[in-house]
Structures are given as C-alpha cells and as structure tokens.
Design a protein around this motif. Structure first.
Motif, PDB file in Angstrom:
ATOM      1  N   GLY A  36     -44.412  39.656 -32.031  1.00  0.00           N
ATOM      2  CA  GLY A  36     -43.472  38.977 -32.610  1.00  0.00           C
ATOM      3  C   GLY A  36     -41.979  39.187 -32.059  1.00  0.00           C
ATOM      4  O   GLY A  36     -41.468  38.168 -31.816  1.00  0.00           O
ATOM      5  N   ARG A  37     -41.818  40.193 -31.426  1.00  0.00           N
ATOM      6  CA  ARG A  37     -40.760  40.376 -30.824  1.00  0.00           C
ATOM      7  C   ARG A  37     -40.774  39.431 -29.130  1.00  0.00           C
ATOM      8  O   ARG A  37     -39.566  38.866 -28.858  1.00  0.00           O
ATOM      9  N   VAL A  38     -41.823  39.235 -28.711  1.00  0.00           N
ATOM     10  CA  VAL A  38     -42.050  38.299 -27.593  1.00  0.00           C
ATOM     11  C   VAL A  38     -41.754  36.987 -28.041  1.00  0.00           C
ATOM     12  O   VAL A  38     -41.179  36.010 -27.313  1.00  0.00           O
ATOM     13  N   LEU A  39     -42.413  36.434 -29.010  1.00  0.00           N
ATOM     14  CA  LEU A  39     -42.050  35.273 -29.614  1.00  0.00           C
ATOM     15  C   LEU A  39     -40.814  34.783 -29.723  1.00  0.00           C
ATOM     16  O   LEU A  39     -40.359  33.677 -29.738  1.00  0.00           O
ATOM     17  N   LEU A  40     -40.168  35.927 -30.164  1.00  0.00           N
ATOM     18  CA  LEU A  40     -38.450  35.537 -30.707  1.00  0.00           C
ATOM     19  C   LEU A  40     -37.590  35.449 -29.201  1.00  0.00           C
ATOM     20  O   LEU A  40     -36.933  34.809 -29.256  1.00  0.00           O
ATOM     21  N   LEU A  41     -38.142  36.455 -28.252  1.00  0.00           N
ATOM     22  CA  LEU A  41     -37.604  35.965 -26.854  1.00  0.00           C
ATOM     23  C   LEU A  41     -37.978  34.645 -26.442  1.00  0.00           C
ATOM     24  O   LEU A  41     -36.846  34.083 -25.807  1.00  0.00           O
ATOM     25  N   LEU A  42     -39.085  34.261 -26.554  1.00  0.00           N
ATOM     26  CA  LEU A  42     -39.304  33.115 -26.003  1.00  0.00           C
ATOM     27  C   LEU A  42     -38.529  31.843 -26.794  1.00  0.00           C
ATOM     28  O   LEU A  42     -38.186  30.957 -26.037  1.00  0.00           O
ATOM     29  N   ARG A  43     -38.521  32.225 -28.201  1.00  0.00           N
ATOM     30  CA  ARG A  43     -37.729  30.995 -28.809  1.00  0.00           C
ATOM     31  C   ARG A  43     -36.206  31.129 -28.146  1.00  0.00           C
ATOM     32  O   ARG A  43     -35.653  29.955 -27.967  1.00  0.00           O
ATOM     33  N   ASP A  44     -35.602  32.231 -28.150  1.00  0.00           N
ATOM     34  CA  ASP A  44     -34.090  32.281 -27.678  1.00  0.00           C
ATOM     35  C   ASP A  44     -34.181  32.016 -26.471  1.00  0.00           C
ATOM     36  O   ASP A  44     -32.859  31.464 -26.025  1.00  0.00           O
ATOM     37  N   LYS A  45     -35.060  31.848 -25.481  1.00  0.00           N
ATOM     38  CA  LYS A  45     -34.942  31.330 -24.222  1.00  0.00           C
ATOM     39  C   LYS A  45     -35.368  30.003 -23.997  1.00  0.00           C
ATOM     40  O   LYS A  45     -35.219  29.169 -22.988  1.00  0.00           O
ATOM     41  N   GLY A  46     -35.469  29.390 -25.419  1.00  0.00           N
ATOM     42  CA  GLY A  46     -35.910  27.685 -25.551  1.00  0.00           C
ATOM     43  C   GLY A  46     -37.118  27.348 -24.987  1.00  0.00           C
ATOM     44  O   GLY A  46     -37.743  26.177 -24.940  1.00  0.00           O
ATOM     45  N   VAL A  47     -38.361  28.304 -25.199  1.00  0.00           N
ATOM     46  CA  VAL A  47     -39.384  27.958 -24.607  1.00  0.00           C
ATOM     47  C   VAL A  47     -40.354  27.273 -25.869  1.00  0.00           C
ATOM     48  O   VAL A  47     -41.147  26.575 -25.581  1.00  0.00           O
ATOM     49  N   ILE A  48     -39.964  27.886 -26.942  1.00  0.00           N
ATOM     50  CA  ILE A  48     -40.871  27.422 -28.179  1.00  0.00           C
ATOM     51  C   ILE A  48     -39.976  27.439 -29.354  1.00  0.00           C
ATOM     52  O   ILE A  48     -38.627  28.040 -29.247  1.00  0.00           O
ATOM     53  N   LYS A  49     -40.246  26.823 -30.420  1.00  0.00           N
ATOM     54  CA  LYS A  49     -39.687  26.991 -31.776  1.00  0.00           C
ATOM     55  C   LYS A  49     -40.341  27.309 -32.550  1.00  0.00           C
ATOM     56  O   LYS A  49     -41.705  27.214 -32.810  1.00  0.00           O
ATOM     57  N   LEU A  50     -39.798  28.131 -33.604  1.00  0.00           N
ATOM     58  CA  LEU A  50     -40.504  28.732 -34.699  1.00  0.00           C
ATOM     59  C   LEU A  50     -40.140  28.375 -36.136  1.00  0.00           C
ATOM     60  O   LEU A  50     -38.881  27.606 -36.330  1.00  0.00           O
TER      61      LEU A  50
ATOM     62  N   ASP B 173     -38.320  28.511 -39.558  1.00  0.00           N
ATOM     63  CA  ASP B 173     -36.970  29.135 -40.303  1.00  0.00           C
ATOM     64  C   ASP B 173     -37.471  30.384 -41.037  1.00  0.00           C
ATOM     65  O   ASP B 173     -38.608  30.173 -41.646  1.00  0.00           O
ATOM     66  N   GLY B 174     -36.810  31.272 -40.837  1.00  0.00           N
ATOM     67  CA  GLY B 174     -36.877  32.451 -41.806  1.00  0.00           C
ATOM     68  C   GLY B 174     -38.011  33.609 -41.363  1.00  0.00           C
ATOM     69  O   GLY B 174     -38.562  34.133 -42.424  1.00  0.00           O
ATOM     70  N   VAL B 175     -38.627  33.557 -40.071  1.00  0.00           N
ATOM     71  CA  VAL B 175     -39.664  34.164 -39.902  1.00  0.00           C
ATOM     72  C   VAL B 175     -39.664  35.779 -39.706  1.00  0.00           C
ATOM     73  O   VAL B 175     -40.185  36.511 -39.732  1.00  0.00           O
ATOM     74  N   GLY B 176     -38.308  35.862 -39.749  1.00  0.00           N
ATOM     75  CA  GLY B 176     -37.847  37.477 -39.513  1.00  0.00           C
ATOM     76  C   GLY B 176     -38.246  37.895 -38.278  1.00  0.00           C
ATOM     77  O   GLY B 176     -37.985  37.308 -37.394  1.00  0.00           O
ATOM     78  N   PHE B 177     -38.528  39.279 -38.288  1.00  0.00           N
ATOM     79  CA  PHE B 177     -38.818  40.091 -36.816  1.00  0.00           C
ATOM     80  C   PHE B 177     -40.419  40.019 -36.481  1.00  0.00           C
ATOM     81  O   PHE B 177     -40.701  40.466 -35.444  1.00  0.00           O
ATOM     82  N   LYS B 178     -41.280  39.464 -37.405  1.00  0.00           N
ATOM     83  CA  LYS B 178     -42.569  39.582 -37.106  1.00  0.00           C
ATOM     84  C   LYS B 178     -43.564  38.201 -37.052  1.00  0.00           C
ATOM     85  O   LYS B 178     -44.122  37.941 -37.829  1.00  0.00           O
ATOM     86  N   PRO B 179     -42.832  37.199 -36.381  1.00  0.00           N
ATOM     87  CA  PRO B 179     -43.389  35.908 -36.524  1.00  0.00           C
ATOM     88  C   PRO B 179     -44.723  36.197 -35.528  1.00  0.00           C
ATOM     89  O   PRO B 179     -44.930  37.115 -34.818  1.00  0.00           O
ATOM     90  N   THR B 180     -45.621  35.098 -35.893  1.00  0.00           N
ATOM     91  CA  THR B 180     -47.027  35.128 -35.080  1.00  0.00           C
ATOM     92  C   THR B 180     -47.215  33.880 -34.589  1.00  0.00           C
ATOM     93  O   THR B 180     -46.254  32.872 -34.515  1.00  0.00           O
ATOM     94  N   VAL B 181     -48.277  33.659 -33.824  1.00  0.00           N
ATOM     95  CA  VAL B 181     -48.358  32.177 -32.954  1.00  0.00           C
ATOM     96  C   VAL B 181     -48.605  30.878 -34.067  1.00  0.00           C
ATOM     97  O   VAL B 181     -48.269  30.012 -33.783  1.00  0.00           O
ATOM     98  N   LEU B 182     -48.862  31.455 -35.402  1.00  0.00           N
ATOM     99  CA  LEU B 182     -49.198  30.370 -36.318  1.00  0.00           C
ATOM    100  C   LEU B 182     -47.695  29.881 -36.954  1.00  0.00           C
ATOM    101  O   LEU B 182     -47.729  29.010 -37.642  1.00  0.00           O
TER     102      LEU B 182
ATOM    103  N   ILE C 164     -49.310  38.103 -24.841  1.00  0.00           N
ATOM    104  CA  ILE C 164     -48.452  38.941 -25.647  1.00  0.00           C
ATOM    105  C   ILE C 164     -49.110  40.106 -26.479  1.00  0.00           C
ATOM    106  O   ILE C 164     -50.490  40.182 -26.429  1.00  0.00           O
ATOM    107  N   PRO C 165     -48.384  41.002 -26.844  1.00  0.00           N
ATOM    108  CA  PRO C 165     -48.987  42.239 -27.290  1.00  0.00           C
ATOM    109  C   PRO C 165     -49.694  41.793 -28.716  1.00  0.00           C
ATOM    110  O   PRO C 165     -49.172  40.744 -29.479  1.00  0.00           O
TER     111      PRO C 165
END
Length: 259
Positions: A133-147, A149-158, A125-126
């Motif tokens: 963060g954009r990619v992690l949100l994509l993976l979340r939306d596709k059901g690959v991972i869960k993040l 709550d309240g991470v906004g637009f810039k989640p990290t792998v943490l 990921i970039p």
C-alpha cells in the motif's frame, strides 16, 4: 590488610553491578537496523543494559518471536505495519519509541528514469498490505496512478481507479524484491533490502518516497513490558546524539533519524 579489604570490596561491587545488569534480545532485520543497534549496544551497556541482537530475514517472524517471548523487543517496522499485524494476529505488542525512517524507492535495471517505463510495463511491489500500500500511495503521489478516495494507508491494486500506462503490478515478498529487478521494468524495494543488494537508496531510485509521513520505524515490546525500567534505558540509549550522528554519517540520507 586494608589494601586487600579494599580489593575485595571493589571486586564485590563489580560482581554485584554485573549481576544487576539486564540482558535483552532484540529482533532486527539485517542491514541498517542491525548496524544502528550495534552502535546502541555500548551506550546501553554503560547504563547496565546488555543487548543481544537476533537477525530475521523477513518482516513476519520478528513480531511472532516477540509475542512468544523469544525476544524482548524488536526494531524493524513502522506503525501501520504493526497495527496490521496486531489486527490480523492478535499480538499484544506496543510501540515505545520512534527511531528512523527509510524512504522507500522504486528501482530499475532497464530504465534510467520513470519516464522511460513503457506502457504495459511490469512493476513489482511488496506483497504485504502495509508496504504494498505504501508503494501505491507513492505512485499516486507521483501522479502515476489514481486510487479510490478514503483508502487510508493500506490500499491494494483493487483500489486503483486510473492507470494510464496500464502498468502490470507483480506482488513479491519484500525480501525478494531486489531479485525481481531482473524480471520487471521497475521494482519497489525497502531500503534495508536495497542496501543489502548493493543499491544506493539516495542515488539509485527512479522514484523515491517523501520522508515525511507515518512510516517512521519504531521499537516495539510486549505490552506487559512497556513500563519496565530496561525499556526506558533502551529508548534513551537509542535516541542519543551519538546514535543520530552515526546514522547521518553512515547512511548519508538513506536513513533519517526521527529525533
């Protein structure tokens, strides 16, 4: 004598018009952003605005160059990225118009579909907060991972709370993402870098972002310049039916107009 006088007046008017034309430098990344601005140039020129393009190979330098006054505008980023840059570096830069959207994709040389990615697979990921963060949100939306709550637009792998496949995330510079394809099971690649690498951003991704959302790209200028007449001319020249048709016909869905 009258004909000579008319010729002199005509020449003087032409010189005056040329002298009054504004010339600006716009920072772009290679690929679609540069190609679109090339289509904008003749439209702007007809309105008295001459555009010179300056290409940058990464996402960091264009805002530094703009803030320093080396260029007058740039066209390469979305609002979350600009907000992050301003918060981190104190840039006095403002968005003046939305332009196009580049739905980010996840690509693979080893696997034909996301379902084929093995447990423990490597996914690049970039490494910048916005695109990563954009990619992690994509993976979340596709059901690959869960993040969290309240991470906004810039989640990290943490911020990953569930990772059923136990994927290993490798952070790389966005511009180097196509090269990472040889070393990982899948790589998230921004559209401009994907097209440069010969990938088809519509057909090749094994996962692709929903084009709706906050990641529409924009034109940015220094805050001190945002109300200058040339800014309106630039925006009006970009957001024309001619440029929209160019985007739709040239990129065939890989790049989407916002107007």
């Amino acid at each position: 004598m009258l004909r000579r006088s008319l010729l002199l007046v005509s020449a003087a008017l032409a010189w005056s018009s040329a002298a009054m034309a504004d010339t600006i430098k716009i920072g772009v990344t290679p690929g679609p952003h540069a190609q679109i601005l090339e289509a904008v140039k003749p439209i702007a020129a007809a309105k008295g605005l001459e555009i010179q393009l300056v290409e940058f190979s990464d996402y960091v330098v264009p805002n530094a160059a703009l803030d320093a006054g080396e260029i007058q505008a740039n066209s390469f980023q979305n609002q979350p990225y600009l907000d992050n840059q301003k918060a981190d570096r104190g840039y006095r830069i403002e968005a003046v118009a939305l332009t196009v959207n580049f739905p980010i994709g996840v690509y693979s040389k080893r696997h034909k579909s996301w379902a084929d990615i093995p447990d423990g697979g490597k996914v690049s990921i970039p490494n910048d907060p916005t695109n990563g963060g954009r990619v992690l949100l994509l993976l979340r939306d596709k059901g690959v991972i869960k993040l969290k709550d309240g991470v906004g637009f810039k989640p990290t792998v943490l911020d990953i709370t569930e990772n059923p496949k136990k994927l290993k995330f490798v952070e790389v510079d966005a511009a180097q993402a196509p090269r990472a394809l040889d070393d990982v099971d899948a790589a998230a690649i921004n559209t401009n870098y994907a097209t440069q690498a010969g990938l088809d951003p519509v057909k090749d991704p094994i996962l692709r972002e929903d084009p709706k959302g906050p990641y529409v790209n924009l034109i940015a200028v220094r805050a001190a310049d945002k109300d200058k007449p040339w800014v309106k001319t630039l925006v009006d020249s970009y957001r024309t039916p001619e440029v929209k048709e160019f985007v739709l016909s040239k990129f065939k869905g890989a790049v989407l107009p916002s107007w």
